[in-house]
Design a protein around this motif. Structure first.
Motif, PDB file in Angstrom:
ATOM      1  N   THR A 224     -19.191 -17.715 -12.444  1.00  0.00           N
ATOM      2  CA  THR A 224     -18.355 -17.184 -13.536  1.00  0.00           C
ATOM      3  C   THR A 224     -18.991 -15.940 -14.122  1.00  0.00           C
ATOM      4  O   THR A 224     -18.347 -14.908 -14.307  1.00  0.00           O
ATOM      5  CB  THR A 224     -18.192 -18.245 -14.650  1.00  0.00           C
ATOM      6  N   ILE A 225     -20.318 -16.019 -14.407  1.00  0.00           N
ATOM      7  CA  ILE A 225     -21.032 -14.869 -14.978  1.00  0.00           C
ATOM      8  C   ILE A 225     -20.930 -13.671 -14.055  1.00  0.00           C
ATOM      9  O   ILE A 225     -20.626 -12.561 -14.480  1.00  0.00           O
ATOM     10  CB  ILE A 225     -22.538 -15.208 -15.186  1.00  0.00           C
ATOM     11  N   SER A 226     -21.168 -13.891 -12.766  1.00  0.00           N
ATOM     12  CA  SER A 226     -21.188 -12.741 -11.855  1.00  0.00           C
ATOM     13  C   SER A 226     -19.786 -12.134 -11.755  1.00  0.00           C
ATOM     14  O   SER A 226     -19.638 -10.915 -11.666  1.00  0.00           O
ATOM     15  CB  SER A 226     -21.772 -13.135 -10.501  1.00  0.00           C
ATOM     16  N   GLU A 227     -18.762 -12.996 -11.796  1.00  0.00           N
ATOM     17  CA  GLU A 227     -17.377 -12.505 -11.756  1.00  0.00           C
ATOM     18  C   GLU A 227     -17.086 -11.678 -13.026  1.00  0.00           C
ATOM     19  O   GLU A 227     -16.552 -10.573 -12.954  1.00  0.00           O
ATOM     20  CB  GLU A 227     -16.454 -13.716 -11.694  1.00  0.00           C
ATOM     21  N   LEU A 228     -17.500 -12.208 -14.194  1.00  0.00           N
ATOM     22  CA  LEU A 228     -17.223 -11.516 -15.456  1.00  0.00           C
ATOM     23  C   LEU A 228     -17.995 -10.199 -15.545  1.00  0.00           C
ATOM     24  O   LEU A 228     -17.495  -9.198 -16.044  1.00  0.00           O
ATOM     25  CB  LEU A 228     -17.592 -12.404 -16.652  1.00  0.00           C
ATOM     26  N   GLU A 229     -19.244 -10.214 -15.042  1.00  0.00           N
ATOM     27  CA  GLU A 229     -20.070  -8.999 -15.139  1.00  0.00           C
ATOM     28  C   GLU A 229     -19.639  -7.928 -14.145  1.00  0.00           C
ATOM     29  O   GLU A 229     -19.941  -6.754 -14.338  1.00  0.00           O
ATOM     30  CB  GLU A 229     -21.544  -9.348 -14.940  1.00  0.00           C
ATOM     31  N   SER A 230     -18.955  -8.343 -13.084  1.00  0.00           N
ATOM     32  CA  SER A 230     -18.554  -7.358 -12.071  1.00  0.00           C
ATOM     33  C   SER A 230     -17.477  -6.429 -12.628  1.00  0.00           C
ATOM     34  O   SER A 230     -17.243  -5.349 -12.083  1.00  0.00           O
ATOM     35  CB  SER A 230     -18.010  -8.074 -10.835  1.00  0.00           C
ATOM     36  N   GLY A 231     -16.815  -6.842 -13.707  1.00  0.00           N
ATOM     37  CA  GLY A 231     -15.766  -6.008 -14.310  1.00  0.00           C
ATOM     38  C   GLY A 231     -14.464  -6.093 -13.515  1.00  0.00           C
ATOM     39  O   GLY A 231     -13.517  -5.372 -13.782  1.00  0.00           O
ATOM     40  N   ARG A 232     -14.422  -6.966 -12.487  1.00  0.00           N
ATOM     41  CA  ARG A 232     -13.211  -7.053 -11.653  1.00  0.00           C
ATOM     42  C   ARG A 232     -12.248  -8.134 -12.136  1.00  0.00           C
ATOM     43  O   ARG A 232     -11.233  -8.375 -11.507  1.00  0.00           O
ATOM     44  CB  ARG A 232     -13.605  -7.334 -10.198  1.00  0.00           C
ATOM     45  N   VAL A 233     -12.612  -8.800 -13.252  1.00  0.00           N
ATOM     46  CA  VAL A 233     -11.773  -9.907 -13.732  1.00  0.00           C
ATOM     47  C   VAL A 233     -10.468  -9.355 -14.295  1.00  0.00           C
ATOM     48  O   VAL A 233     -10.477  -8.462 -15.139  1.00  0.00           O
ATOM     49  CB  VAL A 233     -12.533 -10.696 -14.819  1.00  0.00           C
ATOM     50  N   LYS A 234      -9.361  -9.877 -13.784  1.00  0.00           N
ATOM     51  CA  LYS A 234      -8.060  -9.448 -14.309  1.00  0.00           C
ATOM     52  C   LYS A 234      -7.586 -10.493 -15.297  1.00  0.00           C
ATOM     53  O   LYS A 234      -7.491 -11.674 -14.969  1.00  0.00           O
ATOM     54  CB  LYS A 234      -7.052  -9.320 -13.161  1.00  0.00           C
ATOM     55  N   LEU A 235      -7.362 -10.053 -16.524  1.00  0.00           N
ATOM     56  CA  LEU A 235      -6.932 -11.007 -17.549  1.00  0.00           C
ATOM     57  C   LEU A 235      -5.414 -11.074 -17.559  1.00  0.00           C
ATOM     58  O   LEU A 235      -4.746 -10.047 -17.557  1.00  0.00           O
ATOM     59  CB  LEU A 235      -7.443 -10.566 -18.923  1.00  0.00           C
TER      60      LEU A 235
END
Ligand code: ADP
Length: 387
Positions: A224-235
């Motif tokens: 989850t952290i790595s996904e959130l930090e990658s900046g690629r998370v689409k809200l």
């Protein structure tokens, strides 16, 4: 007759001489004037060139230091002055006079011998760790040495990032190693004969299961952290009613709260936020889970919200547990930071919950913080845009 003619000739000669003299003086003045104009134009050009050069040097992010042939400072740009925290004019001084930095003075000596220095890293003395990367070269005019140019690049941010990454890898390895060694230890004991004793085997298997679950949670939080930090998370932003979502999280955590006889209090007014439902549920889940984990047995966990003047909704999660000491409050949201390591592990914590909360809220453009008075519980706040 002759004397008259002679006088006339002399007068004519004198007039001619005067005429030539005036003409000569006039042309001399014109030449002087032209030279003067040329010189002032040249001066203007030089000043203009110097101003342009200074503007260029001062706009550089890199610090620039130019030394003359006697190793005295000829030019120091704005970035250099800021890097070394200098206010007074240092032109004309030596490195030692201006900065009192022996390492830098030695570097300049080295330049005098070798002609260039590449990639020298230097830590600046004084409070707060600061690092510089230095390149330098001797300047030659024809065959003669004309001076030295040094370029300074601020490495502090990179060094900090490097250290954070190293710490993260060390922390992850440590967190993974602990439950893995426990699992391995218990499996070996079981294989060595403990499996034949059903009571002991049952206990060991439970411990193995608990540690395997800890590993699963840790890996899930890391992803989850790595996904959130990658900046690629689409809200997937939509209007989310707070009260029903809090009620859902309460119902999911009801058994954990009941185990500590904690009362769950949903005080959220009829407010809605613009958020990604799943991510907001994760935020509320982590904060309420912490409030139950670290709260007082037979205490109360309250969740509430209010609309602020700026059109934001401020939500809070409050417990009446032992609270958090002031010096820990600002570090709570760092990865793997725990106030009490043993307590967190005993509660199955990964040390990543609040860091995930911070990332999710920041990805929504909101803010998150905590307040606490020792002995009087802790309150976590976050803001999200109203919907
Ligand atoms: P953990 O998995 O350890 O709970 P978190 O990132 O969720 O990790 O929290 C970090 C640390 O903050 C916890 O280990 C705990 O020490 C402290 N903490 C979090 N919430 C509370 C709370 N409500 N009361 C007291 N301490 C808390």
């Amino acid at each position: 007759m002759w004397p008259v003619l002679t006088i006339l000739a002399l007068a004519a000669l004198a007039t001619l001489h005067l005429w030539w003299r005036r003409k000569f003086l006039r042309s001399q003045a014109a030449v002087r004037n032209e030279l003067e104009q040329h010189r002032s134009l040249q001066e203007k050009n030089t000043v203009q060139l110097r101003t342009q050069q200074e503007a260029l040097f001062n706009s550089m992010v890199e610090g620039l230091l130019l030394l003359d042939e006697s190793r005295r400072i000829q030019l120091a740009n704005r970035a250099f002055m800021t890097m070394f925290d200098l206010q007074a004019d240092i032109r004309g001084k030596t490195i030692l006079e201006a900065l009192r930095l022996h390492e830098l003075a030695e570097l300049v000596d080295l330049l005098a011998i070798g002609g260039h220095v590449l990639g020298h890293q230097m830590q600046l003395p004084g409070p707060g760790e600061r690092w510089l990367h230095i390149n330098g070269a001797a300047i030659f005019n024809g065959g003669d040495r004309h001076g030295t140019l040094l370029v300074f690049h601020d490495l502090t941010r990179l060094k900090r990032l490097e250290r954070t990454r190293e710490e993260f890898v060390a922390n992850v390895s440590h967190e993974l190693r602990t439950p893995l060694s426990l699992i391995k230890g218990y499996v070996e004991t079981l294989l060595d004969g403990a499996k034949d004793n059903p009571e002991v085997a049952g206990k060991f298997l439970q411990t193995i299961d608990r540690n395997a679950e800890r590993l699963r949670l840790l890996i899930e939080d890391l992803l989850t952290i790595s996904e959130l930090e990658s900046g690629r998370v689409k809200l997937n932003l939509q209007s989310v009613a707070l009260q029903p979502l809090v009620a859902k999280v309460f119902s999911d955590l009801q058994s954990r709260a009941a185990a500590k006889r904690i009362e769950l209090n949903n005080q959220g007014a009829d407010l809605a936020v613009l958020a990604d439902t799943d991510r907001l549920e994760q935020v509320l889940g982590n904060l309420i889970d912490n409030a139950i984990k670290y709260g007082r047995s037979e205490g109360t966990v309250t969740v509430g919200a209010r609309a602020t003047d700026g059109g934001q909704i401020e939500t809070f999660v409050r417990d009446d547990g032992p609270g958090i000491a002031a010096e820990s409050l600002e570090r709570l949201f760092e990865r793997f930071y725990r106030v009490d390591k043993a307590r967190s592990r005993e509660q199955g914590g990964t040390g990543l919950g609040l860091s995930i909360v911070k990332h999710i809220i920041q990805n929504h453009g909101g803010k998150v913080w905590a307040t606490s008075e020792s002995g009087k519980g802790a309150t976590f706040f976050f803001t999200l845009p109203g919907a």
